[in-house]
Write an enzyme that holds these catalytic residues in place. Sequence first.
Site, PDB file in Angstrom:
ATOM      1  N   GLY A   3       1.159  -1.194  -0.114  1.00 55.83           N
ATOM      2  CA  GLY A   3       0.059  -0.017  -0.280  1.00 55.83           C
ATOM      3  C   GLY A   3       0.730   1.593  -0.234  1.00 55.83           C
ATOM      4  O   GLY A   3       2.480   1.342  -0.631  1.00 55.83           O
ATOM      5  N   PHE A   4       0.101   2.011   0.832  1.00 56.60           N
ATOM      6  CA  PHE A   4       0.982   3.570   0.150  1.00 56.60           C
ATOM      7  C   PHE A   4       2.438   3.592   1.244  1.00 56.60           C
ATOM      8  O   PHE A   4       3.232   3.953   0.648  1.00 56.60           O
ATOM      9  CB  PHE A   4       0.290   4.363   0.584  1.00 56.60           C
ATOM     10  CG  PHE A   4      -0.974   5.388   0.096  1.00 56.60           C
ATOM     11  CD1 PHE A   4      -0.782   5.371  -1.025  1.00 56.60           C
ATOM     12  CD2 PHE A   4      -2.043   5.008   0.559  1.00 56.60           C
ATOM     13  CE1 PHE A   4      -1.488   6.612  -1.880  1.00 56.60           C
ATOM     14  CE2 PHE A   4      -2.908   5.586  -0.103  1.00 56.60           C
ATOM     15  CZ  PHE A   4      -2.775   6.007  -1.613  1.00 56.60           C
ATOM     16  N   GLU A  38     -18.698  10.300   1.338  1.00 56.19           N
ATOM     17  CA  GLU A  38     -18.267  10.130  -0.143  1.00 56.19           C
ATOM     18  C   GLU A  38     -19.430   9.057  -0.359  1.00 56.19           C
ATOM     19  O   GLU A  38     -20.162   9.590  -2.245  1.00 56.19           O
ATOM     20  CB  GLU A  38     -17.098   9.274  -0.404  1.00 56.19           C
ATOM     21  CG  GLU A  38     -15.839  11.283   0.015  1.00 56.19           C
ATOM     22  CD  GLU A  38     -14.667  11.228  -0.002  1.00 56.19           C
ATOM     23  OE1 GLU A  38     -13.970  12.042   0.221  1.00 56.19           O
ATOM     24  OE2 GLU A  38     -14.108   9.543   0.653  1.00 56.19           O
ATOM     25  N   ASP A  56      -1.458   1.959   9.124  1.00 58.52           N
ATOM     26  CA  ASP A  56      -3.036   2.074   9.940  1.00 58.52           C
ATOM     27  C   ASP A  56      -2.595   0.778  11.114  1.00 58.52           C
ATOM     28  O   ASP A  56      -3.229   0.644  12.246  1.00 58.52           O
ATOM     29  CB  ASP A  56      -4.157   0.783   9.780  1.00 58.52           C
ATOM     30  CG  ASP A  56      -4.442   2.289   8.686  1.00 58.52           C
ATOM     31  OD1 ASP A  56      -4.331   3.619   9.055  1.00 58.52           O
ATOM     32  OD2 ASP A  56      -4.894   1.760   7.234  1.00 58.52           O
TER      33      ASP A  56
END
Length: 433
Positions: free
Chosen positions: A12-13, A169, A315
Amino acid sequence: MNLPHVVIVGGGFGGLFAARALRGADIRVTLIDRHNYHLFQPLLYQVATAALSPGDVASPIRWVLRHQKNVRVLLADVQAIDAARRQVVIDSGTISYDYLIVATGAAHSYFGHPEWAARAPGLKTLDDALEMRRRVLLAFEAAERESDPDRQRRYLTFVIVGGGPTGVELAGALAEIARHSLRQDFRNIRPESARIILVEGGPHLLAAFPDHLRTAARKSLERLGVDVLTGAIVTDIDADGVVWASPSAKALPGQAAPSASHVERIEAHTVLWAAGVAASPLAKSLGVPLDRVGRVSAEPTLQVPGHPEIFVIGDVCALQQDGKLLPGVSQVAMQGGAQAARNILRAIRGEAPVPFRYRDYGMMAVIGRGSAVADIGPLEMSGFFAWVFWLFLHIFWLIGFRNRLAVLGEWAWSYVTLQRRVRLITGEKLPPQ
């Protein structure tokens, strides 16, 4: 010469920025992920709501790192970390490491109710997004062939649990699908009559934003026709819908407390989860204390207490700065990944690690076509200009020129025509009657 071996778990990031920060170093790097792609999660909800295709928000990890000769990419499922032996246990064996970066991200948390997962899918992977899209579009299809008004109304009721950026969103995008994209597609139903309900247990939407931006976001959602319920705690999700309760009001001095809270059921066929998250369960195998959502309480240098060769980022890392826990956002993971990589290079050179200091670039949330809220340092704004800023910022951070061009084209088409072209239903089953 036996080069130091750095293993990164997660593409991931955090993992990707860690790998990039090790570019050119005289080391071996192995990046392991269960998927062969890097996912741009901030736009994942647009795949779920038929605005973008999966390939618009994801890029193969091997392609992203193709020019970095010191990196090997492995497609594997990491099952555990044996910190004593300095080994990563994968589905086909073990991989030894000198330094380890754990960047496995977060999973869904249903607050002690794992049985809700089947009825209310979350949004963390491309598979999750495609399943959400499938359920939403199939609900309209089922309503079209339903003659009973009550059952039809249930098909056309959508509940989103969680009033953070993802929930807001999703709610705005679903409202646009119903009011615009599908408006002329059906003959037996009026898609614009669909009821979209956003349920948030706390007193406010977007709790981390300033008050006036929360208010602006709520007004924007209500203009789109979204019903917003705050102070509504979900107590059950079943095949027929959602049960929520509001906490009992506090009694005034000299008055008796109310006997019970308000409880209400929402009949809905489609429920989407955008509430709790928990750290990847892989952190448990480290054998160190975890916080209540499964994150490792890391040292300021991002190292695991008792294991200076292991770094946790994103996370899976619980780290306080200025008395507050760092948020689970992509910028924290990106900056943390780069810092963990720099500290590993310092350790290889025999230098002391440097504490991680997060630079906050702010928060944003988009609420449908032409509307967003942004809290970026001294700049706080809402409406069209915030939406334009959000648009170009996300285009900038997308991986690959092709993805940037494709997403910009899809957004331009959607803005002009009010259509979402990726309204494809994958899978064979219709929703149960």
